[in-house]
Motif scaffolding. Sequence first.
Motif, PDB file in Angstrom:
ATOM      1  N   VAL A   1       0.939  -1.190  -0.041  1.00 31.62           N
ATOM      2  CA  VAL A   1      -0.023   0.002  -0.060  1.00 31.62           C
ATOM      3  C   VAL A   1       1.068   1.152  -0.138  1.00 31.62           C
ATOM      4  CG1 VAL A   1      -0.026   0.097   2.532  1.00 31.62           C
ATOM      5  CG2 VAL A   1      -1.860   1.280   1.346  1.00 31.62           C
ATOM      6  N   ALA A   2       0.588   2.182  -0.677  1.00 35.55           N
ATOM      7  CA  ALA A   2       0.958   3.710  -0.692  1.00 35.55           C
ATOM      8  C   ALA A   2      -0.010   4.466  -0.133  1.00 35.55           C
ATOM      9  CB  ALA A   2       1.414   4.054  -2.072  1.00 35.55           C
ATOM     10  N   VAL A   3       0.505   5.392   0.871  1.00 38.52           N
ATOM     11  CA  VAL A   3      -0.793   6.290   1.491  1.00 38.52           C
ATOM     12  C   VAL A   3      -0.204   7.862   0.840  1.00 38.52           C
ATOM     13  CG1 VAL A   3      -1.653   7.633   3.340  1.00 38.52           C
ATOM     14  CG2 VAL A   3      -0.773   5.229   3.456  1.00 38.52           C
ATOM     15  N   MET A   4      -1.273   8.430   0.160  1.00 39.19           N
ATOM     16  CA  MET A   4      -0.994   9.741  -0.638  1.00 39.19           C
ATOM     17  C   MET A   4      -1.682  10.843   0.190  1.00 39.19           C
ATOM     18  SD  MET A   4      -1.103   9.014  -4.741  1.00 39.19           S
ATOM     19  CE  MET A   4      -0.533  10.828  -5.145  1.00 39.19           C
ATOM     20  N   GLU A   5      -1.106  12.160   0.115  1.00 34.51           N
ATOM     21  CA  GLU A   5      -1.890  13.270   0.810  1.00 34.51           C
ATOM     22  C   GLU A   5      -1.117  14.591  -0.302  1.00 34.51           C
ATOM     23  OE1 GLU A   5      -2.732  13.993   4.943  1.00 34.51           O
ATOM     24  OE2 GLU A   5      -0.536  14.853   4.879  1.00 34.51           O
ATOM     25  N   ASN A   6      -1.914  15.408  -0.504  1.00 36.08           N
ATOM     26  CA  ASN A   6      -1.470  16.431  -1.295  1.00 36.08           C
ATOM     27  C   ASN A   6      -0.500  16.251  -2.676  1.00 36.08           C
ATOM     28  OD1 ASN A   6      -2.834  18.247   0.608  1.00 36.08           O
ATOM     29  ND2 ASN A   6      -1.249  18.175   2.274  1.00 36.08           N
ATOM     30  N   GLY A   7      -0.704  15.159  -3.168  1.00 38.19           N
ATOM     31  CA  GLY A   7       0.011  15.233  -4.521  1.00 38.19           C
ATOM     32  C   GLY A   7       1.172  14.134  -4.143  1.00 38.19           C
ATOM     33  N   GLU A   8       1.524  13.656  -2.925  1.00 33.01           N
ATOM     34  CA  GLU A   8       2.536  12.815  -2.750  1.00 33.01           C
ATOM     35  C   GLU A   8       2.208  11.454  -1.736  1.00 33.01           C
ATOM     36  OE1 GLU A   8       6.032  16.276  -1.767  1.00 33.01           O
ATOM     37  OE2 GLU A   8       4.094  16.508  -0.542  1.00 33.01           O
ATOM     38  N   VAL A   9       3.339  10.845  -2.121  1.00 31.39           N
ATOM     39  CA  VAL A   9       3.316   9.533  -1.376  1.00 31.39           C
ATOM     40  C   VAL A   9       4.081   9.797  -0.069  1.00 31.39           C
ATOM     41  CG1 VAL A   9       4.249   7.263  -1.174  1.00 31.39           C
ATOM     42  CG2 VAL A   9       3.280   8.047  -3.297  1.00 31.39           C
ATOM     43  N   ILE A  10       3.231   9.790   1.184  1.00 30.44           N
ATOM     44  CA  ILE A  10       3.911   9.996   2.525  1.00 30.44           C
ATOM     45  C   ILE A  10       4.078   8.791   3.212  1.00 30.44           C
ATOM     46  CG2 ILE A  10       2.678  12.107   2.325  1.00 30.44           C
ATOM     47  CD1 ILE A  10       0.485  10.673   4.468  1.00 30.44           C
ATOM     48  N   GLU A  11       4.000   7.682   2.679  1.00 34.73           N
ATOM     49  CA  GLU A  11       4.337   6.360   3.243  1.00 34.73           C
ATOM     50  C   GLU A  11       4.053   5.017   2.318  1.00 34.73           C
ATOM     51  OE1 GLU A  11       4.054   4.316   7.585  1.00 34.73           O
ATOM     52  OE2 GLU A  11       3.110   6.166   7.319  1.00 34.73           O
ATOM     53  N   GLU A  12       4.936   4.384   2.292  1.00 33.81           N
ATOM     54  CA  GLU A  12       4.423   3.081   1.523  1.00 33.81           C
ATOM     55  C   GLU A  12       5.269   1.784   2.241  1.00 33.81           C
ATOM     56  OE1 GLU A  12       5.993   2.721  -2.464  1.00 33.81           O
ATOM     57  OE2 GLU A  12       7.438   4.341  -2.027  1.00 33.81           O
ATOM     58  N   GLY A  13       4.521   0.734   1.845  1.00 33.39           N
ATOM     59  CA  GLY A  13       5.045  -0.596   2.253  1.00 33.39           C
ATOM     60  C   GLY A  13       4.320  -1.709   2.349  1.00 33.39           C
ATOM     61  N   LYS A  14       4.837  -2.871   2.818  1.00 30.83           N
ATOM     62  CA  LYS A  14       3.714  -4.021   2.668  1.00 30.83           C
ATOM     63  C   LYS A  14       2.764  -3.668   3.807  1.00 30.83           C
ATOM     64  CE  LYS A  14       7.591  -7.572   2.165  1.00 30.83           C
ATOM     65  NZ  LYS A  14       8.406  -8.666   2.969  1.00 30.83           N
ATOM     66  N   THR A  15       1.514  -4.175   3.431  1.00 33.13           N
ATOM     67  CA  THR A  15       0.338  -3.803   4.031  1.00 33.13           C
ATOM     68  C   THR A  15       0.463  -4.204   5.738  1.00 33.13           C
ATOM     69  OG1 THR A  15      -1.009  -4.378   2.264  1.00 33.13           O
ATOM     70  CG2 THR A  15      -2.049  -4.144   4.480  1.00 33.13           C
ATOM     71  N   LYS A  16       1.189  -5.491   5.988  1.00 34.44           N
ATOM     72  CA  LYS A  16       1.485  -5.864   7.397  1.00 34.44           C
ATOM     73  C   LYS A  16       2.197  -4.829   7.982  1.00 34.44           C
ATOM     74  CE  LYS A  16       4.340  -9.101   9.862  1.00 34.44           C
ATOM     75  NZ  LYS A  16       5.062 -10.401   9.927  1.00 34.44           N
ATOM     76  N   ASP A  17       3.419  -4.173   7.559  1.00 31.76           N
ATOM     77  CA  ASP A  17       4.132  -3.248   8.163  1.00 31.76           C
ATOM     78  C   ASP A  17       3.399  -1.949   8.229  1.00 31.76           C
ATOM     79  OD1 ASP A  17       6.132  -4.975   8.035  1.00 31.76           O
ATOM     80  OD2 ASP A  17       6.956  -4.245   5.983  1.00 31.76           O
ATOM     81  N   ILE A  18       2.603  -1.444   7.393  1.00 25.35           N
ATOM     82  CA  ILE A  18       1.922  -0.118   7.637  1.00 25.35           C
ATOM     83  C   ILE A  18       0.893  -0.349   8.769  1.00 25.35           C
ATOM     84  CG2 ILE A  18      -0.034   1.266   6.226  1.00 25.35           C
ATOM     85  CD1 ILE A  18       3.038   1.424   5.494  1.00 25.35           C
ATOM     86  N   PHE A  19       0.031  -1.569   8.999  1.00 27.15           N
ATOM     87  CA  PHE A  19      -0.729  -1.726   9.662  1.00 27.15           C
ATOM     88  C   PHE A  19      -0.237  -1.940  11.219  1.00 27.15           C
ATOM     89  CE2 PHE A  19      -4.017  -2.045   6.739  1.00 27.15           C
ATOM     90  CZ  PHE A  19      -5.318  -2.173   7.355  1.00 27.15           C
ATOM     91  N   THR A  20       0.885  -2.831  11.194  1.00 22.62           N
ATOM     92  CA  THR A  20       1.333  -2.827  12.705  1.00 22.62           C
ATOM     93  C   THR A  20       2.241  -1.567  13.122  1.00 22.62           C
ATOM     94  OG1 THR A  20       3.332  -3.795  11.504  1.00 22.62           O
ATOM     95  CG2 THR A  20       1.457  -5.243  12.418  1.00 22.62           C
ATOM     96  N   SER A  21       2.700  -0.750  12.080  1.00 19.16           N
ATOM     97  CA  SER A  21       3.779   0.270  12.546  1.00 19.16           C
ATOM     98  C   SER A  21       3.563   1.500  11.634  1.00 19.16           C
ATOM     99  CB  SER A  21       5.115  -0.245  12.664  1.00 19.16           C
ATOM    100  OG  SER A  21       5.889   0.768  13.101  1.00 19.16           O
ATOM    101  N   PRO A  22       2.315   2.159  11.559  1.00 20.54           N
ATOM    102  CA  PRO A  22       2.254   3.103  10.684  1.00 20.54           C
ATOM    103  C   PRO A  22       3.120   4.466  11.111  1.00 20.54           C
ATOM    104  CG  PRO A  22       0.086   2.842  12.093  1.00 20.54           C
ATOM    105  CD  PRO A  22       1.096   1.618  12.233  1.00 20.54           C
ATOM    106  N   GLN A  23       3.674   5.132  10.464  1.00 15.86           N
ATOM    107  CA  GLN A  23       4.562   6.254  10.930  1.00 15.86           C
ATOM    108  C   GLN A  23       3.950   7.681  10.708  1.00 15.86           C
ATOM    109  OE1 GLN A  23       7.674   5.591  12.011  1.00 15.86           O
ATOM    110  NE2 GLN A  23       6.817   3.354  12.074  1.00 15.86           N
TER     111      GLN A  23
END
Length: 345
Positions: A211-233
């Motif tokens: 998954v990649a998370v977007m905000e204001n036209g930029e990718v602000i965070e991306e990675g494996k779904t597991k990592d994003i869920f367990t440790s969102p930054q």
Amino acid sequence: MIELTGITKTFTGKQGPIHALKDVSLSVKQGEIYGVIGYSGAGKSTLIRCVNLLEAPDQGSVKVKDVELTALSPRKLREARSNIGMIFQGFNLLKTATVYDNIALPLKLTGLNKTVVKERVEKYLNIVGLNEKKNAYPSELSGGQKQRVAIARALSHEPEVLLSDEATSALDPDTTEAILDLLLKINKELGITILLITHEMNVIQRICDKVAVMENGEVIEEGKTKDIFTSPQHSTTKRFVNSLFSHDIPDEMLTNLNKTGHVATLSFFGESSGEPALALVSKKFDIFPNILSGSITRLKDESFGQLLVHLKGESSEIKNAVQFLKEQDVHVEGVKISGDNQRVS
């Protein structure tokens, strides 16, 4: 399979330039289901339309199967697009054509003979479970059935890449689940790479590998779904993850609880979600865990759980307990030991 590098796109608005995409890069491997999530105006719709050049980027590289699409002639681009299917939120079906013809007409326009067209239509209607509706009109179908027709139409060109532009956002929860199951089936049985955009975290949770998370036209965070869920930054990512887990505890209650211990969020993934970690903690250490709220959900093929707990006891015991939980593959967040300003997480 899909390689986007330095994608920039600016539109001209009444109030001035709108920077829809700002130097966006992402990579989707063959066979993956890759999700892009963001709130309205994040730029995700523009991004997915750049993949098949429905929107031409101002700058950047768009490669699909190592072919640079931005360098192709109009004829070559049309040929390349035949390998990229797309489904939309609004279905885009011809109202005056039957289900069969909605799928058959685009195939006929590519020059396929009637026999091949018939075989393709029946094959993909069968895959989406709508063979019995082939003579029906869109007005006679439910929203979920219309989306299945749109998926069959996209698949009938036998692409290797499928783009999904908010394909479930107009559907009710039960129908959304059915469509997500269908996308999983298509990915697994046909080996089609899927890139989807959504504003719904449950879509990412259910089917996406990355998954990649977007905000204001930029990718602000991306990675494996597991990592994003367990440790969102990023704070926005945390908002999306927390939308699946409602820990609505009054501030006054949290303040009182923190006087006798520490409130922590425990995240369990895969096999650890089924282990009695808290029960073991209470036996091994001089602390008393109290579950305030929690739930377990699914991340594609594995379970994911989150608990909000109050750990009552001395700071030294809580530190030892947190270390033990980590050794059990439990992610701990939010424990702050009074006096030393250090988080135990």
